[in-house]
Design an enzyme around this catalytic site. Structure first.
Site, mmCIF file in Angstrom:
data_model
loop_
_atom_site.group_PDB
_atom_site.id
_atom_site.type_symbol
_atom_site.label_atom_id
_atom_site.label_comp_id
_atom_site.label_asym_id
_atom_site.label_seq_id
_atom_site.Cartn_x
_atom_site.Cartn_y
_atom_site.Cartn_z
ATOM 1 N N HIS A 1 45.915 37.040 46.514
ATOM 2 C CA HIS A 1 46.668 36.052 45.747
ATOM 3 C C HIS A 1 48.107 36.005 46.201
ATOM 4 O O HIS A 1 48.833 36.993 46.128
ATOM 5 C CB HIS A 1 46.614 36.381 44.255
ATOM 6 C CG HIS A 1 47.106 35.265 43.385
ATOM 7 N ND1 HIS A 1 46.538 34.012 43.373
ATOM 8 C CD2 HIS A 1 48.126 35.208 42.493
ATOM 9 C CE1 HIS A 1 47.164 33.241 42.502
ATOM 10 N NE2 HIS A 1 48.141 33.942 41.961
ATOM 11 N N HIS B 1 51.646 33.251 46.316
ATOM 12 C CA HIS B 1 52.458 32.038 46.266
ATOM 13 C C HIS B 1 53.633 32.325 47.209
ATOM 14 O O HIS B 1 54.666 32.856 46.794
ATOM 15 C CB HIS B 1 52.970 31.758 44.855
ATOM 16 C CG HIS B 1 51.890 31.672 43.817
ATOM 17 N ND1 HIS B 1 50.835 30.795 43.901
ATOM 18 C CD2 HIS B 1 51.711 32.359 42.656
ATOM 19 C CE1 HIS B 1 50.052 30.935 42.833
ATOM 20 N NE2 HIS B 1 50.561 31.889 42.075
ATOM 21 N N GLN C 1 57.518 31.949 46.683
ATOM 22 C CA GLN C 1 58.197 32.759 45.681
ATOM 23 C C GLN C 1 58.814 34.028 46.266
ATOM 24 O O GLN C 1 59.657 34.659 45.623
ATOM 25 C CB GLN C 1 57.230 33.100 44.547
ATOM 26 C CG GLN C 1 56.831 31.872 43.736
ATOM 27 C CD GLN C 1 55.837 32.183 42.635
ATOM 28 O OE1 GLN C 1 55.602 33.345 42.283
ATOM 29 N NE2 GLN C 1 55.224 31.146 42.080
ATOM 30 N N ARG D 1 59.431 31.241 34.713
ATOM 31 C CA ARG D 1 58.856 30.010 35.230
ATOM 32 C C ARG D 1 59.910 28.905 35.311
ATOM 33 O O ARG D 1 59.926 28.118 36.270
ATOM 34 C CB ARG D 1 57.678 29.564 34.357
ATOM 35 C CG ARG D 1 56.873 28.422 34.964
ATOM 36 C CD ARG D 1 55.714 28.022 34.099
ATOM 37 N NE ARG D 1 56.157 27.294 32.906
ATOM 38 C CZ ARG D 1 55.332 26.536 32.160
ATOM 39 N NH1 ARG D 1 54.058 26.424 32.480
ATOM 40 N NH2 ARG D 1 55.797 25.917 31.092
ATOM 41 N N TYR E 1 50.397 25.473 45.536
ATOM 42 C CA TYR E 1 50.523 24.306 44.656
ATOM 43 C C TYR E 1 51.814 23.524 44.863
ATOM 44 O O TYR E 1 52.062 22.533 44.162
ATOM 45 C CB TYR E 1 50.393 24.709 43.179
ATOM 46 C CG TYR E 1 51.321 25.778 42.668
ATOM 47 C CD1 TYR E 1 52.618 25.486 42.279
ATOM 48 C CD2 TYR E 1 50.878 27.088 42.533
ATOM 49 C CE1 TYR E 1 53.462 26.458 41.780
ATOM 50 C CE2 TYR E 1 51.705 28.077 42.028
ATOM 51 C CZ TYR E 1 52.996 27.752 41.655
ATOM 52 O OH TYR E 1 53.831 28.732 41.165
ATOM 53 N N HIS F 1 44.410 25.231 39.097
ATOM 54 C CA HIS F 1 45.490 26.165 38.817
ATOM 55 C C HIS F 1 45.201 27.046 37.612
ATOM 56 O O HIS F 1 45.365 28.267 37.665
ATOM 57 C CB HIS F 1 46.797 25.401 38.604
ATOM 58 C CG HIS F 1 47.968 26.282 38.286
ATOM 59 N ND1 HIS F 1 48.289 26.672 36.999
ATOM 60 C CD2 HIS F 1 48.890 26.859 39.099
ATOM 61 C CE1 HIS F 1 49.345 27.451 37.026
ATOM 62 N NE2 HIS F 1 49.746 27.576 38.293
ATOM 63 N N HIS G 1 43.891 30.879 37.849
ATOM 64 C CA HIS G 1 44.627 31.741 36.926
ATOM 65 C C HIS G 1 43.874 31.726 35.597
ATOM 66 O O HIS G 1 43.601 30.654 35.047
ATOM 67 C CB HIS G 1 46.046 31.214 36.707
ATOM 68 C CG HIS G 1 46.910 31.278 37.929
ATOM 69 N ND1 HIS G 1 47.509 30.172 38.487
ATOM 70 C CD2 HIS G 1 47.299 32.329 38.706
ATOM 71 C CE1 HIS G 1 48.228 30.525 39.538
ATOM 72 N NE2 HIS G 1 48.116 31.830 39.689
ATOM 73 N N HIS H 1 44.641 37.245 37.339
ATOM 74 C CA HIS H 1 45.321 37.585 36.079
ATOM 75 C C HIS H 1 44.372 37.443 34.881
ATOM 76 O O HIS H 1 44.740 36.862 33.860
ATOM 77 C CB HIS H 1 46.542 36.696 35.837
ATOM 78 C CG HIS H 1 47.541 36.660 36.938
ATOM 79 N ND1 HIS H 1 48.022 37.790 37.545
ATOM 80 C CD2 HIS H 1 48.169 35.610 37.540
ATOM 81 C CE1 HIS H 1 48.902 37.438 38.478
ATOM 82 N NE2 HIS H 1 49.001 36.127 38.496
ATOM 83 N N ASP I 1 51.000 38.009 44.738
ATOM 84 C CA ASP I 1 51.422 36.922 43.860
ATOM 85 C C ASP I 1 52.842 36.441 44.165
ATOM 86 O O ASP I 1 53.068 35.742 45.149
ATOM 87 C CB ASP I 1 51.272 37.382 42.412
ATOM 88 C CG ASP I 1 51.397 36.225 41.417
ATOM 89 O OD1 ASP I 1 51.714 35.103 41.847
ATOM 90 O OD2 ASP I 1 51.181 36.444 40.216
#
Length: 703
Positions: free
Chosen positions: A56, A58, A61, A83, A122, A208, A231, A268, A319
């Site tokens: 996993h 992203h 980030q 977020r 995403y 998502h 998720h 998660h 993540d």
């Protein structure tokens, strides 16, 4: 076929010594043999262990890691305030930024032992939500980053349409994420087309979350082929919202309303009750755990022990990438007591069991086209740097900077030693913005594909070529770059050609370096070697190509002319080799290729100093080979026949015609043909050449 040798490797039955790893031309491991001599195999440094798939990611980030890990003035920090920070951050990223961040991240993950990535992507559109001209632009940027760094990738374009469970309107910060089913299918199609036939890449789907898609969308995605990641139940707030809207907890709702099976991965799935835990384990789906991110965001703790007791499968991911080490992700897992008799285990046995289960779950969760869900016979491997396992994880705030386009010193698959990033051309911050990344040779992923074996025989190598701006030297430099090597050249008064050569190397996805140096001066050869090492890393392959010719009848040659020819050819070669030799000895491997000439054997009128120097190169090669071979360094020479270069073209058409009439091949050779011989000696095919002089000369001389 490629072979690798490890002094120590972790096999299914435990640690083994002197392990020979054989592979086929596609990079798949075909045999693993303990207690085997290394022979001509490439020697892996450090211990070799199974690589870990990262379930996993992203990637974007990573660039904000550390930016939200601080207490706000209000003191009411949570996943939801994090977020909001992320939403503000994504408005800054261009496609070039996204690719730069992903490439840097993937290098770091490879460095730490992750050998494959499931990119849950995403961030699709422009900051105002308008699609790019290529709707899959951002997804394909991640594929490009993976290919440039050598990590295996499963692209998971995410379907994200709503801002709350089952149809709530999105907020402005989510505008870059949003798609309906039809544009989402177009992104999937583009990703599948881009990865077709790529053994290191696959495509899956990522609805998502129940917050972002409707039940109809979820059903539509479930009908498509490939792995599905979602998720599941990261926050208590979303559990409460799901219960309010549907009467069921999120995982239970998924199990009741979607065909959850072994191709699903629930990321998660933190907040499950006992019934959900047992039910999820029974489906064969994989639970994706991201302990460092879940700890950073205060998500809670996954019920691992009851899940494992129920026969569940899990994998790990990083993540948001506040942590990027498999060791640190697995530490909380290994610390939880295992069920049954395994509770008595301690130390590395418990860690090994956790690692094995995470690897199995990871391979299932990022399944490639045609990959079976069952355990595979082959295993992925990663070579660890000595001493690395005991170090702390890199500081998260090192990744907080935005990297401008052009600052990537991209690492290629299968590199055998540390490489440093080239200096950033946009902003000039160099290592301050892109810290040095390192990746050991022997990394491979999933179906035991050795990273880089499909990319070129010199992946991860660095070559120094003297006289590299023109003719044979230029052809060798370009051939080596095409085979995967970074290339440094020196030249004398030929800066324009040298610059275009470096540009051509860079266009092949490799790093290039050029410097003016008169190799007849030992101080200049040492300076070139030091500068090249600082720019690209230590020398794996040295090509002594620099040469000069001063023509004249024997009785007219002056001492200065004689010295100049011999100094460039012989003295330059001698001291250039001496400059890189100690490093090769220390690393236990190296290739030295000296460019001589068939005139060393044939001779010729009006070129006595040149023939003398070329014969000296042959003698030097044979002598040094005796000393170097026991140290793992192979020294060979190439003695080309007449080659069509700028120098020979200057001799005029009459000379060319005369040569063509005497050469059995009926033509002059091309620089690329000599480059092919150099590539043979530099690559795996040259492993049995020691002290040899190969003479591609079209039949001009037979010996």
């Amino acid at each position: 076929m490629p072979e690798f040798h490890a002094r120590a490797a972790l096999l299914p039955d435990g640690w083994a010594a002197d392990v020979l790893i054989a592979a086929d031309s596609a990079g798949t491991i075909t045999a693993v043999t303990p207690d085997a001599p290394p022979g001509a195999a490439d020697r892996l440094r450090g211990a070799v262990i199974p690589g870990v798939p990262n379930l996993h990611s992203h990637a974007f980030q990573r660039a904000m890691a550390g930016g939200a890990e601080r207490r706000s003035p209000a003191g009411q920090d949570s996943f939801w305030t994090w977020r909001d920070t992320m939403y503000r951050f994504v408005g800054l990223l261009t496609p070039e930024d996204a690719e730069a961040v992903a490439a840097q991240l993937y290098v770091e993950l490879l460095e730490w032992g992750f050998t494959g990535i499931a990119e849950f992507h995403y961030l699709h559109h422009q900051p105002d939500g308008t699609p790019y001209a290529d709707i899959a632009e951002m997804a394909l940027r991640h594929l490009g980053a993976a290919r440039r760094t050598g990590i295996g990738i499963t692209l998971l374009p995410s379907l994200y349409r709503h801002g709350g469970i089952f149809g709530a309107d999105p907020v402005p910060g989510q505008r870059r994420f949003l798609n309906d089913l039809e544009p989402y299918r177009r992104i999937l199609e583009a990703c599948r087309a881009a990865t077709a036939g790529d053994a290191q890449a696959a495509v899956g789907m990522a609805p998502h979350s129940l917050r972002a898609v409707t039940p109809a969308m979820l059903q539509a995605i479930a009908a498509l082929p490939g792995p599905i990641h979602i998720h599941a139940a990261e926050q208590l707030k979303e559990v409460a919202e799901c219960q309010a809207a549907t009467g069921a907890r999120p995982v239970q709702w998924l199990l009741d309303n979607a065909p959850v099976d072994a191709r699903w991965c629930l990321i998660h799935a933190t907040h499950m009750d006992a019934a959900e835990t047992r039910a999820l384990a029974a489906t064969g789906a994989v639970a994706g755990l991201c302990p460092s991110t879940e700890a950073s965001l205060g998500d809670g703790t996954f019920p691992l022990r009851p899940y494992l007791e129920a026969g569940g499968s899990f994998g790990i991911g990083t993540d948001s990438h506040v942590g990027i080490s498999p060791r640190d992700e697995l530490a909380p897992v290994g610390d939880q007591p295992a069920p049954g008799a395994a509770r008595a285990r301690r130390g590395d046995q418990r860690g090994r069991a956790a690692s094995r289960k995470a690897a199995a779950g990871g391979r299932a969760g990022r399944r490639r086209p045609g990959q079976r869900a069952a355990a595979r016979r082959h295993r992925p491997w990663a070579a660890l740097r000595p001493g690395r396992a005991g170090r702390g994880a890199p500081r998260a705030d090192r990744a907080r900077r935005r990297w401008p386009a052009g600052c990537l010193g991209v690492l290629r698959p299968g590199q055998s030693r540390p490489h440093h990033h080239r200096r950033c051309e946009a902003g000039g911050r160099g290592r301050a913005a892109c810290r040095a990344a390192r990746h050991r040779r022997g990394v491979c992923e999933d179906d035991a594909e050795i990273a880089g074996m499909t990319e070129g025989p010199l992946h991860g190598k660095t070559a120094y070529v003297t006289g590299g701006s023109r003719g044979i030297g230029r052809a060798i430099a370009l051939a080596f770059a095409g085979a995967g090597a970074d290339v440094a050249i020196c030249h004398l008064g030929d800066a324009a050609q040298a610059t275009t050569l470096v540009q051509a190397v860079t266009a092949r996805g490799r790093r290039g370096f050029q410097m003016e140096a008169d190799v007849a001066a030992p101080a200049a050869t040492r300076a070139f070697a030091a500068a090249a090492e600082a720019a690209l890393g230590p020398c794996d392959i040295l090509v002594n190509n620099a040469g000069i010719n001063i023509r004249g009848a024997f009785e007219t040659i002056s001492e200065a002319d004689y010295d100049r020819v011999v100094d460039v050819h012989v003295k330059g070669m001698f001291f250039m080799a001496q400059a890189v030799y100690p490093g090769m000895v220390a690393r236990g491997h190296g290739r030295i290729i000296n460019i001589a000439s068939q005139l060393a054997f044939k001779g010729g009128p009006d070129i006595t100093p040149y023939c003398t120097a070329k014969a000296g190169i042959v003698g030097f090669t044979r002598s040094l080979a005796w000393e170097a071979a026991p140290k793992g360094i192979q020294v060979n020479a190439i003695a080309p026949g007449p080659i069509e270069t700028d120098l020979t073209r200057a001799r005029g058409p009459d000379w060319k015609k005369a040569m063509e009439d005497t050469i059995l091949a009926g033509r002059l050779g091309q620089p690329e043909e000599i480059a092919a011989t150099a590539l043979l000696l530099a690559g795996p095919g040259g492993a049995f050449y020691v002290g040899a002089t190969l003479s591609p000369n079209g039949g001009d001389v037979m010996h």
